[in-house]
Design a protein around this motif. Sequence first.
Motif, PDB file in Angstrom:
ATOM      1  N   ARG A 229       0.845  -1.197   0.000  1.00  0.00           N
ATOM      2  CA  ARG A 229       0.000   0.000   0.000  1.00  0.00           C
ATOM      3  C   ARG A 229       0.878   1.243   0.000  1.00  0.00           C
ATOM      4  O   ARG A 229       2.092   1.186   0.212  1.00  0.00           O
ATOM      5  N   ASP A 230       0.255   2.384  -0.194  1.00  0.00           N
ATOM      6  CA  ASP A 230       0.936   3.678  -0.218  1.00  0.00           C
ATOM      7  C   ASP A 230       1.459   4.000   1.181  1.00  0.00           C
ATOM      8  O   ASP A 230       0.693   4.088   2.144  1.00  0.00           O
TER       9      ASP A 230
ATOM     10  N   PRO B 248      -3.539   4.896   4.232  1.00  0.00           N
ATOM     11  CA  PRO B 248      -2.742   4.987   3.006  1.00  0.00           C
ATOM     12  C   PRO B 248      -2.843   6.371   2.384  1.00  0.00           C
ATOM     13  O   PRO B 248      -3.897   7.013   2.421  1.00  0.00           O
TER      14      PRO B 248
ATOM     15  N   ARG C 207      -1.372   0.376  -5.181  1.00  0.00           N
ATOM     16  CA  ARG C 207      -0.972  -0.900  -4.591  1.00  0.00           C
ATOM     17  C   ARG C 207       0.278  -1.424  -5.294  1.00  0.00           C
ATOM     18  O   ARG C 207       0.413  -1.315  -6.503  1.00  0.00           O
TER      19      ARG C 207
END
Length: 204
Positions: free
Chosen positions: A109-110, A123, A128
């Motif tokens: 994830r970010d 996030p 992704r």
Amino acid sequence: MSQSVQAEPLQRISSAEGDANAQQFLFQSLMAGTATSALVQVKAVTGGGPGQPCTVDVQPMVHQVDGAGNTVPHGIIHSLPCARIQGGAAAVIVDPVVGDIGAAIFASRDISAVKASRVPSQPGSLRRFDMADGMYFGTLLGGEVTDYVRVQAGAVAIKTTAVTIEATSVAITSDTLTHNGKDIGATHKHGGVTPGGGETGVPV
């Protein structure tokens, strides 16, 4: 001996022949954009030292390959946080240098919000497995070293040009202590001293 890469395009004539083939094409297309890990080369280093761990700009070393077999180098990935051996305020600091080859791991994830705040966060976006969310871990495929700390069972070796130690106190416990082959430990002796109750002068 060089080996050519024979690549095939993800989409073929058969991709439109039935739902199964169409789903396979979609799955392969999605997987092709998933970043997991990569060998990378360090192109720039920012920060480091006793402060916070440095960040690095890196370039993935394995080129991209299109459906015709043509290779395309990756661009530069900026500001990847570097891992180092650290617990609380204690650390072993060996910052990377330009030219090092290491491993980049890409988060699922970010991680941009966590990098900025250093606290658990949502996030930063919906991306992704993206190369923008990479982290740099150490050196792989390194060459010969000239300065090192080598730890083995029963032995620790240090080789470098200069050693600086800053401490409130230093205590050494050992059976022997030598400098250039001469005993300077608890059992060392001074020559040219007349036996008696006096003490030798301070070191000069």
